[in-house]
Design an enzyme around this catalytic site. Structure first.
Site, PDB file in Angstrom:
ATOM      1  N   HIS A   1       9.210  23.053 -32.950  1.00 27.68           N
ATOM      2  CA  HIS A   1       9.239  22.711 -31.669  1.00 27.68           C
ATOM      3  C   HIS A   1       9.898  23.881 -30.943  1.00 27.68           C
ATOM      4  CE1 HIS A   1       9.677  20.752 -27.714  1.00 27.68           C
ATOM      5  NE2 HIS A   1      11.024  21.568 -27.503  1.00 27.68           N
TER       6      HIS A   1
ATOM      7  N   ASP B   1      11.948   8.353 -22.197  1.00 26.37           N
ATOM      8  CA  ASP B   1      12.016   9.809 -21.863  1.00 26.37           C
ATOM      9  C   ASP B   1      10.880  10.376 -21.193  1.00 26.37           C
ATOM     10  OD1 ASP B   1      13.008  12.524 -22.498  1.00 26.37           O
ATOM     11  OD2 ASP B   1      10.813  12.756 -23.071  1.00 26.37           O
TER      12      ASP B   1
ATOM     13  N   ARG C   1      14.386  13.584 -14.021  1.00 24.49           N
ATOM     14  CA  ARG C   1      15.121  14.823 -14.109  1.00 24.49           C
ATOM     15  C   ARG C   1      14.644  15.887 -13.381  1.00 24.49           C
ATOM     16  NH1 ARG C   1      15.638  15.405 -19.946  1.00 24.49           N
ATOM     17  NH2 ARG C   1      16.879  17.337 -19.498  1.00 24.49           N
TER      18      ARG C   1
ATOM     19  N   SER D   1      16.213  14.128 -25.087  1.00 19.20           N
ATOM     20  CA  SER D   1      14.760  14.331 -24.727  1.00 19.20           C
ATOM     21  C   SER D   1      13.869  14.978 -25.854  1.00 19.20           C
ATOM     22  CB  SER D   1      14.678  15.111 -23.454  1.00 19.20           C
ATOM     23  OG  SER D   1      13.218  15.209 -23.194  1.00 19.20           O
TER      24      SER D   1
ATOM     25  N   LYS E   1      11.553  12.387 -29.208  1.00 26.47           N
ATOM     26  CA  LYS E   1      10.064  12.560 -29.131  1.00 26.47           C
ATOM     27  C   LYS E   1       9.971  13.058 -30.617  1.00 26.47           C
ATOM     28  CE  LYS E   1      10.032  14.655 -25.484  1.00 26.47           C
ATOM     29  NZ  LYS E   1       9.916  15.505 -24.255  1.00 26.47           N
TER      30      LYS E   1
HETATM   31  N1  URA Z   1      11.697  19.746 -23.134  1.00 22.46           N
HETATM   32  C1  URA Z   1      11.751  18.346 -23.156  1.00 22.46           C
HETATM   33  O1  URA Z   1      10.907  17.781 -23.776  1.00 22.46           O
HETATM   34  N2  URA Z   1      12.605  17.787 -22.521  1.00 22.46           N
HETATM   35  C2  URA Z   1      13.700  18.478 -21.828  1.00 22.46           C
HETATM   36  O2  URA Z   1      14.514  17.830 -21.327  1.00 22.46           O
HETATM   37  C3  URA Z   1      13.513  19.638 -21.623  1.00 22.46           C
HETATM   38  C4  URA Z   1      12.344  20.368 -22.150  1.00 22.46           C
END
Ligand code: URA
Length: 434
Positions: free
Chosen positions: A93, A172, A179, A194, A198
């Site tokens: 990621h 999320d 957010r 967050s 995932k």
């Molecule tokens: N990417 C995400 O998936 N969540 C965040 O809070 C910031 C970047």
């Protein structure tokens, strides 16, 4: 600690929980579970969750709260299971940057080394591009796969890059959208929970995080990036996912392109054994980390890049998702060249300025429902430290809609400079956190 729920009513009162966090208290585990589930189910109102997000923004979460918050987001949806695959899995990621096309060469490269890569990716919003937008520049390629299709492709090809299904961490999905419009994105516990909810729900057994630092990144300074990386590595380890993070430079763009089809072409160049040195360096550094995290640290990814095995996997991966790896990539209808006005060395080329220019040219979207131009973007002819002469091209702007050139040029104003002396060379990989 949170006041216990009063008898005879809903387990907790959202307002009491907001007050508790606002005043610096700690939410008990069951209160965190209730809050996130009730929010996902629509029982906690958007404005209440917005207030809670702001309270977390200012007060933070304790380690116990953060672990529980992440677990509750995972529990709000489905969990994928790759344990039936014949090879180990590892995911990567990136926190996002300008010209960050690394997933494109990296996923097939790691798969070519015998480790499966389930790469659930997103679309771009704002100045950073999205992996799915990039791949959709390939004629015919589709991002949406069912879980069964994804598993079958992982077993057969070894690499999948596709959209995350809506069943993964729905808490999320809702909270991130909230957010985004309430000024509460830039909070280390909220970002870490967050991203990690995932990734853990996705079911990978190992994860490598590329945490970007610099003007083109979420985290502008190294201390914040390090704190984010340490928080995410901790969450991964606590969930039994082998997790490693690299902090990498994002003050100037990665490679020589920012834009969808432009970045696909650059990725194919890397898979063909060429491409810009920084893209090759970061692809190999992340591949080594991914193989190590998956227990295959003995395999050298440079060999799979050099002998064409990674390119073979790329072609199979694109075909498996309906794309034609031999089809010409879309090109923008119009181009405009930005030239140097004096002789010297390119002393800076700001990632944010280039990202904004690419976005304004049509490579990115301002709202989720906008479409992107496949051919739009910025091509770099030089990188910081390279010599230029007056009149030499520095950048080429690409778009289908030439009325966008003025706003793109405005984004680049002050975003690059030519001077007498080369800037100090910064390493690409700043730190490793494991
Ligand atoms: N990417 C995400 O998936 N969540 C965040 O809070 C910031 C970047």
């Amino acid at each position: 600690m949170t006041p216990p729920p009063a008898a005879g009513r809903a387990p907790y009162d959202a307002v009491e929980l907001i007050r508790c966090k606002r005043d610096g208290g700690e939410l008990e585990p069951a209160a965190v579970d209730w809050l996130l589930q009730a929010y996902t189910d629509g029982e906690v109102a958007e404005e209440q969750m917005a207030a809670m997000a702001m309270a977390v923004f200012f007060r933070g979460l304790t380690r116990a709260e953060l672990g529980r918050w992440t677990a509750a987001m995972i529990a709000s949806g489905e969990r994928l299971d790759f344990s039936g695959l014949s090879r180990p899995t590892v995911d990567k990621h990136s926190t996002g940057g300008v010209g960050d096309k690394i997933t494109l060469p990296l996923a097939p490269l790691v798969a070519a080394c015998g480790v499966a890569v389930p790469q659930l990716s997103g679309r771009g919003l704002g100045h950073t591009g999205g992996t799915l937008d990039k791949l959709e520049a390939v004629p015919g390629w589709r991002a949406g796969l069912s879980n069964a299709e994804m598993l079958a492709q992982l077993e057969d090809v070894g690499a999948v890059i596709c959209a995350a299904g809506s069943g993964l961490a729905p808490a999320d999905k809702k909270l991130y959208a909230l957010r985004d419009v309430t000024g509460t994105v830039e909070s280390i516990p909220l970002i870490a929970s967050s991203i990690m909810s995932k990734k853990i729900a996705e079911g990978t057994s190992a994860l490598v995080l590329d945490v970007k630092v610099g003007t083109g990144a979420f985290m502008k300074d190294e201390a914040d990036a390090r704190a984010l990386a340490e928080t995410m590595v901790g969450l991964g380890q606590d969930a039994g996912v082998t997790t490693v993070a690299l902090l990498t430079q994002m003050s100037s763009p990665l490679g020589l392109t920012a834009g969808n089809a432009l970045e696909v072409q650059e990725s194919v160049d890397v898979l063909a054994g060429g491409g810009p040195a920084d893209v090759v360096e970061l692809t190999l550094a992340l591949a080594r980390e991914m193989l190590g995290a998956a227990g295959r640290g003995d395999v050298d990814p440079a060999a799979a890049l050099a002998d064409g095995r990674a390119m073979d996997v790329w072609r199979r991966m694109i075909r498996a998702q309906g794309g034609d790896p031999d089809a010409p990539l879309p090109r923008a209808r119009e181009t405009e060249v930005v030239r140097a006005e004096s002789d010297g060395v390119l002393t800076s080329l700001d990632a944010m300025a280039v990202g904004l220019a690419a976005w304004r040219l049509g490579a990115g979207r301002a709202r989720r429902e906008d479409s992107v131009q496949a051919g739009a973007g910025v091509e770099l002819h030089v990188k910081p430290g390279d010599r230029v002469r007056a009149g030499d091209p520095v950048l080429t702007l690409h778009t289908d809609t030439p009325e966008r050139f003025d706003r793109a040029r405005a984004a680049l104003e002050g975003g690059w400079s030519v001077g007498p002396e080369a800037p100090r060379a910064e390493p690409l990989v700043l730190a490793r956190i494991a």
